[in-house]
Design a protein around this motif. Structure first.
Motif, mmCIF file in Angstrom:
data_model
loop_
_atom_site.group_PDB
_atom_site.id
_atom_site.type_symbol
_atom_site.label_atom_id
_atom_site.label_comp_id
_atom_site.label_asym_id
_atom_site.label_seq_id
_atom_site.Cartn_x
_atom_site.Cartn_y
_atom_site.Cartn_z
ATOM 1 N N GLU A 114 0.774 -1.440 -0.155
ATOM 2 C CA GLU A 114 0.116 -0.176 -0.068
ATOM 3 C C GLU A 114 0.700 1.189 -0.217
ATOM 4 O O GLU A 114 1.905 0.833 0.164
ATOM 5 C CB GLU A 114 -1.110 0.044 1.072
ATOM 6 N N TYR A 115 -0.369 2.452 -0.408
ATOM 7 C CA TYR A 115 1.385 3.639 -0.269
ATOM 8 C C TYR A 115 0.415 4.467 1.111
ATOM 9 O O TYR A 115 -0.790 4.555 1.413
ATOM 10 C CB TYR A 115 0.533 4.127 -0.983
ATOM 11 N N TYR A 116 1.885 4.621 2.001
ATOM 12 C CA TYR A 116 0.474 5.629 2.874
ATOM 13 C C TYR A 116 1.786 7.324 2.336
ATOM 14 O O TYR A 116 2.161 7.528 1.791
ATOM 15 C CB TYR A 116 2.074 5.080 4.491
ATOM 16 N N ASN A 117 1.170 7.694 3.234
ATOM 17 C CA ASN A 117 1.158 9.561 3.455
ATOM 18 C C ASN A 117 1.302 9.912 1.912
ATOM 19 O O ASN A 117 1.839 10.656 1.240
ATOM 20 C CB ASN A 117 2.108 9.951 3.970
ATOM 21 N N VAL A 118 -0.111 10.108 0.948
ATOM 22 C CA VAL A 118 0.114 10.444 0.146
ATOM 23 C C VAL A 118 0.519 11.278 -0.732
ATOM 24 O O VAL A 118 1.721 11.754 -1.088
ATOM 25 C CB VAL A 118 -0.907 9.739 -1.325
ATOM 26 N N GLY A 119 -0.797 12.336 0.759
ATOM 27 C CA GLY A 119 -0.248 13.627 0.462
ATOM 28 C C GLY A 119 -1.674 14.564 0.233
ATOM 29 O O GLY A 119 -2.684 13.604 0.358
ATOM 30 N N ALA A 120 -1.473 15.779 0.178
ATOM 31 C CA ALA A 120 -3.097 16.632 -0.133
ATOM 32 C C ALA A 120 -3.205 16.799 -1.786
ATOM 33 O O ALA A 120 -2.113 17.832 -2.354
ATOM 34 C CB ALA A 120 -2.500 17.961 0.579
ATOM 35 N N LEU A 121 -4.587 17.048 -1.378
ATOM 36 C CA LEU A 121 -5.048 17.003 -2.891
ATOM 37 C C LEU A 121 -6.100 18.484 -2.573
ATOM 38 O O LEU A 121 -7.528 18.449 -1.639
ATOM 39 C CB LEU A 121 -5.814 16.054 -3.807
ATOM 40 N N GLY A 122 -5.606 20.191 -3.614
ATOM 41 C CA GLY A 122 -5.880 21.124 -3.259
ATOM 42 C C GLY A 122 -8.149 20.196 -3.929
ATOM 43 O O GLY A 122 -8.129 20.050 -4.548
ATOM 44 N N PRO A 123 -8.633 21.615 -3.425
ATOM 45 C CA PRO A 123 -10.485 21.338 -3.971
ATOM 46 C C PRO A 123 -10.264 21.551 -5.760
ATOM 47 O O PRO A 123 -8.897 22.703 -6.547
ATOM 48 C CB PRO A 123 -10.640 23.296 -3.669
#
Length: 424
Positions: A114-123
């Protein structure tokens, strides 16, 4: 009383100071994350293949924001100020789950599943994520639906099923223009159909050919086709030039790639090379038996039945040295150039003094070269069988008697001739 009022006033002042730095936050629901599209490469896996699921993940709520209200001032002179800031979707993990082990996350090497802490997606922002997968060696043909699970820290988690196909169909080699029998010293073209029976395209298709003997030349050694679409066929041709007669085995090997996976498929074939309307070695004379110690004469005719001239024609025994006590003179009968329709004789003397009593087999072969290409050809010609016998005593006595009688006749005739001459 005055002191109490001062305490109250100080309390309100402290409260006012606290309100100056206080932010009243009101927010709407968390961001909505969705899988907007996906692809599977290759489109259909073969059992044991590895592949990739590529997902496009997007934060669909372009209006997601939080309102911050700031109050400054005291009492009636206080002011309020509002500001908005976007809310990003915080993606914690992405993993693949399946009810069976036929399709799994490829964990070789890193062992990660699995992938951990993929990141943030803005609106409104999106991202492509590739998940490595593997079809089990025992996976059956069919469509599988592993589920992609996306865990969003500040929003709703996502469960998204994907379709992964498994198909064991191969790229096949089929004979289309094959000559089961060909003539020596003539080139023939054979054709093969390379058929992609898979539901998806393949790449890097290459066909190799190899004979299990050096007695035949095949050109070219390989043909590169490249890509083949689903259910596409392609015809390839090879040229065979035999150098000697006989049954020759030929193997074809097709290599191709399904995605990044290399596969092979083989085809075994054979061709019978015969001396049809060719140069022929014809036995003219050979004794059925010979007495040990005598010399047997073996005679052949060599005929050029081809439609072209040849050169360096010779007849030789297909034995090495004097194996088995066989001694032939000459050791090779050289003829030289032969035009179309020529017939020449070739003869050998077999010395039997060192041969064992019994049947003796002596194979002969015919060798020549092409006048234009200088290619050397070799034809198995003829196996001569001669029985070697011991001289019998009765036969030897008769032989001595005949010799003695001849001697007596010669002597008597001589005496008579001398008497007649003196009487004159």
């Amino acid at each position: 009383m005055i002191r109490a009022k001062k305490v109250i006033a100080m309390t309100f002042a402290v409260a006012a100071l606290i309100l100056l730095a206080t932010a009243i936050v009101s927010a709407i629901d968390g961001p909505a994350v969705m899988v907007t599209s996906y692809t599977v490469e290759p489109e259909a896996l073969m059992p044991g293949d590895t592949g990739t699921i590529t997902l496009t993940i997007k934060n669909m709520d372009e209006q997601s924001s939080e309102t911050v209200e700031t109050v400054s001032g005291i009492g009636s002179q206080s002011t309020k100020k509002q500001s908005k800031s976007s809310i990003s979707a915080e993606i914690e993990t992405i993993r693949l789950s399946s009810r069976s082990s036929d399709i799994e996350w490829l964990s070789e090497g890193s062992r990660r599943t699995e992938y951990y802490n993929v990141g943030a997606l803005g609106p409104g922002e999106g991202i492509n994520i590739s998940i490595p997968i593997k079809a089990a060696d025992y996976a059956r043909d069919g469509t599988y639906h592993p589920e992609v699970y996306i865990e969003v820290e500040n929003g709703e988690n996502v469960r998204f099923p994907v379709c992964v196909k498994v198909d064991s169909s191969e790229v096949e080699l089929l004979e289309t223009d094959v000559h089961p029998e060909i003539s020596l010293s003539e080139s023939k073209q054979i054709g093969l159909v390379v058929a992609n029976n898979r539901p998806n395209s393949v790449s890097g298709v290459n066909v190799h050919v190899k004979a299990k003997t050096e007695e035949i030349e095949i050109t070219p050694k390989q043909i590169f086709i490249g890509g083949l679409a689903a259910d596409e066929k392609r015809v390839v041709n090879f040229t065979l030039t035999p150098l000697s007669a006989g049954d020759i085995d030929i193997s074809f090997d097709a290599t191709y790639k399904n995605g990044d996976n290399v596969h092979h498929n083989d085809l075994e074939s054979s061709v019978l090379v015969k001396s049809i309307a060719d140069v022929k070695l014809i036995l003219v004379n050979a004794p059925e038996f010979v007495y040990k110690g005598d010399i047997a004469k073996i005679e052949f005719d060599v005929a050029n039945g081809m439609a072209k001239d040849i050169k360096a024609v010779s007849v030789k025994p297909a034995i090495v040295g004097e194996t088995g006590g066989v001694r032939l003179l000459p050791s090779e009968y050289f003829i030289g150039d032969m035009e179309v329709g020529d017939v020449f004789s070739a003869s050998f003397e077999l010395y039997t003094v060192d041969l064992d009593v019994g049947d003796t087999e002596i194979p002969f072969k015919l060798v020549f070269r092409d006048l234009d290409t200088d290619k050397r050809y070799e034809i198995p010609g003829y196996d001569v069988h001669i029985e070697v016998k011991e001289p019998q005593e009765g036969e030897l006595s008769i032989y001595l008697f005949i010799v003695a009688l001849l001697v007596i006749i010669v002597v008597v005739a001589g005496l008579v001739w001398v008497k007649r001459k003196r009487g004159r």
